[in-house]
Design a protein around this motif. Structure first.
Motif, mmCIF file in Angstrom:
data_model
loop_
_atom_site.group_PDB
_atom_site.id
_atom_site.type_symbol
_atom_site.label_atom_id
_atom_site.label_comp_id
_atom_site.label_asym_id
_atom_site.label_seq_id
_atom_site.Cartn_x
_atom_site.Cartn_y
_atom_site.Cartn_z
ATOM 1 N N ALA A 26 -6.887 -4.096 -44.829
ATOM 2 C CA ALA A 26 -5.642 -4.780 -45.162
ATOM 3 C C ALA A 26 -5.989 -6.153 -45.725
ATOM 4 O O ALA A 26 -6.915 -6.817 -45.245
ATOM 5 N N LEU A 27 -5.258 -6.539 -46.752
ATOM 6 C CA LEU A 27 -5.467 -7.823 -47.423
ATOM 7 C C LEU A 27 -4.161 -8.593 -47.421
ATOM 8 O O LEU A 27 -3.095 -8.009 -47.602
ATOM 9 N N ARG A 28 -4.256 -9.889 -47.245
ATOM 10 C CA ARG A 28 -3.093 -10.742 -47.435
ATOM 11 C C ARG A 28 -3.278 -11.429 -48.781
ATOM 12 O O ARG A 28 -4.291 -12.091 -49.018
ATOM 13 N N ALA A 29 -2.315 -11.246 -49.660
ATOM 14 C CA ALA A 29 -2.366 -11.874 -50.978
ATOM 15 C C ALA A 29 -1.783 -13.290 -50.890
ATOM 16 O O ALA A 29 -1.198 -13.676 -49.877
ATOM 17 N N THR A 49 -13.327 6.825 -52.611
ATOM 18 C CA THR A 49 -12.859 5.459 -52.759
ATOM 19 C C THR A 49 -12.870 4.799 -51.387
ATOM 20 O O THR A 49 -12.366 5.367 -50.418
ATOM 21 N N CYS A 50 -13.410 3.601 -51.322
ATOM 22 C CA CYS A 50 -13.448 2.847 -50.072
ATOM 23 C C CYS A 50 -12.078 2.267 -49.748
ATOM 24 O O CYS A 50 -11.243 2.053 -50.636
ATOM 25 N N ALA A 51 -11.859 1.979 -48.476
ATOM 26 C CA ALA A 51 -10.589 1.400 -48.023
ATOM 27 C C ALA A 51 -10.314 0.055 -48.696
ATOM 28 O O ALA A 51 -9.186 -0.217 -49.122
ATOM 29 N N GLU A 52 -11.340 -0.785 -48.799
ATOM 30 C CA GLU A 52 -11.162 -2.101 -49.411
ATOM 31 C C GLU A 52 -10.729 -1.965 -50.870
ATOM 32 O O GLU A 52 -9.842 -2.683 -51.333
ATOM 33 N N ALA A 53 -11.355 -1.020 -51.578
ATOM 34 C CA ALA A 53 -11.000 -0.807 -52.987
ATOM 35 C C ALA A 53 -9.565 -0.319 -53.108
ATOM 36 O O ALA A 53 -8.838 -0.727 -54.025
ATOM 37 N N GLY A 54 -9.125 0.530 -52.187
ATOM 38 C CA GLY A 54 -7.754 1.010 -52.207
ATOM 39 C C GLY A 54 -6.744 -0.102 -51.976
ATOM 40 O O GLY A 54 -5.703 -0.167 -52.637
ATOM 41 N N ALA A 55 -7.052 -0.996 -51.043
ATOM 42 C CA ALA A 55 -6.160 -2.127 -50.776
ATOM 43 C C ALA A 55 -6.107 -3.069 -51.969
ATOM 44 O O ALA A 55 -5.035 -3.563 -52.340
ATOM 45 N N ILE A 56 -7.256 -3.304 -52.588
ATOM 46 C CA ILE A 56 -7.298 -4.166 -53.776
ATOM 47 C C ILE A 56 -6.494 -3.531 -54.906
ATOM 48 O O ILE A 56 -5.731 -4.210 -55.600
ATOM 49 N N ALA A 57 -6.645 -2.225 -55.094
ATOM 50 C CA ALA A 57 -5.892 -1.541 -56.148
ATOM 51 C C ALA A 57 -4.388 -1.657 -55.912
ATOM 52 O O ALA A 57 -3.623 -1.894 -56.849
ATOM 53 N N ALA A 58 -3.951 -1.526 -54.662
ATOM 54 C CA ALA A 58 -2.523 -1.673 -54.348
ATOM 55 C C ALA A 58 -2.046 -3.086 -54.654
ATOM 56 O O ALA A 58 -0.953 -3.269 -55.207
ATOM 57 N N MET A 59 -2.861 -4.077 -54.333
ATOM 58 C CA MET A 59 -2.512 -5.470 -54.601
ATOM 59 C C MET A 59 -2.378 -5.717 -56.101
ATOM 60 O O MET A 59 -1.386 -6.289 -56.563
ATOM 61 N N VAL A 60 -3.350 -5.270 -56.848
ATOM 62 C CA VAL A 60 -3.325 -5.472 -58.304
ATOM 63 C C VAL A 60 -2.170 -4.696 -58.928
ATOM 64 O O VAL A 60 -1.476 -5.203 -59.817
ATOM 65 N N ALA A 61 -1.928 -3.478 -58.456
ATOM 66 C CA ALA A 61 -0.809 -2.684 -58.973
ATOM 67 C C ALA A 61 0.531 -3.386 -58.752
ATOM 68 O O ALA A 61 1.457 -3.229 -59.541
ATOM 69 N N ALA A 62 0.607 -4.205 -57.701
ATOM 70 C CA ALA A 62 1.832 -4.947 -57.410
ATOM 71 C C ALA A 62 1.904 -6.264 -58.193
ATOM 72 O O ALA A 62 2.876 -6.998 -58.072
ATOM 73 N N GLY A 63 0.862 -6.549 -58.987
ATOM 74 C CA GLY A 63 0.888 -7.741 -59.824
ATOM 75 C C GLY A 63 0.233 -8.977 -59.225
ATOM 76 O O GLY A 63 0.379 -10.073 -59.750
ATOM 77 N N GLU A 64 -0.503 -8.792 -58.133
ATOM 78 C CA GLU A 64 -1.169 -9.938 -57.504
ATOM 79 C C GLU A 64 -2.676 -9.850 -57.729
ATOM 80 O O GLU A 64 -3.225 -8.759 -57.873
ATOM 81 N N THR A 65 -3.330 -11.005 -57.720
ATOM 82 C CA THR A 65 -4.771 -11.016 -57.987
ATOM 83 C C THR A 65 -5.546 -11.992 -57.103
ATOM 84 O O THR A 65 -6.705 -12.280 -57.387
ATOM 85 N N ARG A 66 -4.931 -12.478 -56.031
ATOM 86 C CA ARG A 66 -5.659 -13.424 -55.183
ATOM 87 C C ARG A 66 -5.520 -13.043 -53.719
ATOM 88 O O ARG A 66 -4.425 -12.965 -53.183
ATOM 89 N N ILE A 67 -6.672 -12.812 -53.080
ATOM 90 C CA ILE A 67 -6.734 -12.492 -51.651
ATOM 91 C C ILE A 67 -6.944 -13.793 -50.881
ATOM 92 O O ILE A 67 -7.812 -14.591 -51.231
ATOM 93 N N ILE A 68 -6.175 -13.967 -49.788
ATOM 94 C CA ILE A 68 -6.383 -15.150 -48.953
ATOM 95 C C ILE A 68 -6.918 -14.787 -47.565
ATOM 96 O O ILE A 68 -7.333 -15.671 -46.822
ATOM 97 N N GLU A 69 -6.939 -13.491 -47.238
ATOM 98 C CA GLU A 69 -7.455 -13.029 -45.957
ATOM 99 C C GLU A 69 -7.648 -11.522 -46.032
ATOM 100 O O GLU A 69 -6.883 -10.834 -46.699
ATOM 101 N N ALA A 70 -8.672 -11.014 -45.334
ATOM 102 C CA ALA A 70 -8.923 -9.568 -45.339
ATOM 103 C C ALA A 70 -9.361 -9.104 -43.962
ATOM 104 O O ALA A 70 -9.927 -9.887 -43.177
#
Length: 130
Positions: A26-29, A49-70
């Motif tokens: 899980a990532l907080r954008a 596909t790794c879990a981290e890559a899946g979470a990043i893909a979901a974040m980018v698909a939603a239009g965000e590109t900055r992680i502040i916590e993982a």
């Protein structure tokens, strides 16, 4: 919902019929929104596909590109760090100071930074020739 809650929940959806090693991330954008992902294996192992890559893909698909916590969770004896590829993926979207908490399903946790996980990170600056 916390990062831990999100990662625990999505881990249950992991598709891991070959390794039987389910991972949730899980990532907080920057917006505060939490994005989650789980590992998804494929019979043409290791084409998953790794879990981290899946979470990043979901974040980018939603239009965000900055992680502040993982946070990453797995059923393992010790907290499991991201693979090398996922460390680079995290570093693409997170500063070196961003915390990454590694958890086990039995409650162990270890908190590191992206910089701890990937010292000497390769960045776009390495491609600058000006």
């Amino acid at each position: 919902m916390t990062l831990l809650d999100a990662a625990k929940a999505v881990r249950e959806n992991a598709y891991a019929p070959y390794s039987r090693f389910k991972v949730g991330a899980a990532l907080r954008a920057a917006s505060g929104t939490i994005y989650a992902g789980c590992n998804v294996e494929n019979v043409a192992y290791p084409e998953g596909t790794c879990a981290e890559a899946g979470a990043i893909a979901a974040m980018v698909a939603a239009g965000e590109t900055r992680i502040i916590e993982a946070l990453v969770i797995a059923d393992s004896p010790d907290p499991v760090p991201p693979c090398g590829g996922c460390r680079q993926k995290l570093a693409e979207f997170a500063g070196q100071e961003v915390t990454v908490t590694l958890c086990t399903t039995d409650g162990q946790a270890r908190t590191l930074t992206v910089g701890d996980l990937l010292p000497g990170v390769f960045t776009a600056a390495h491609m600058d020739r000006t």
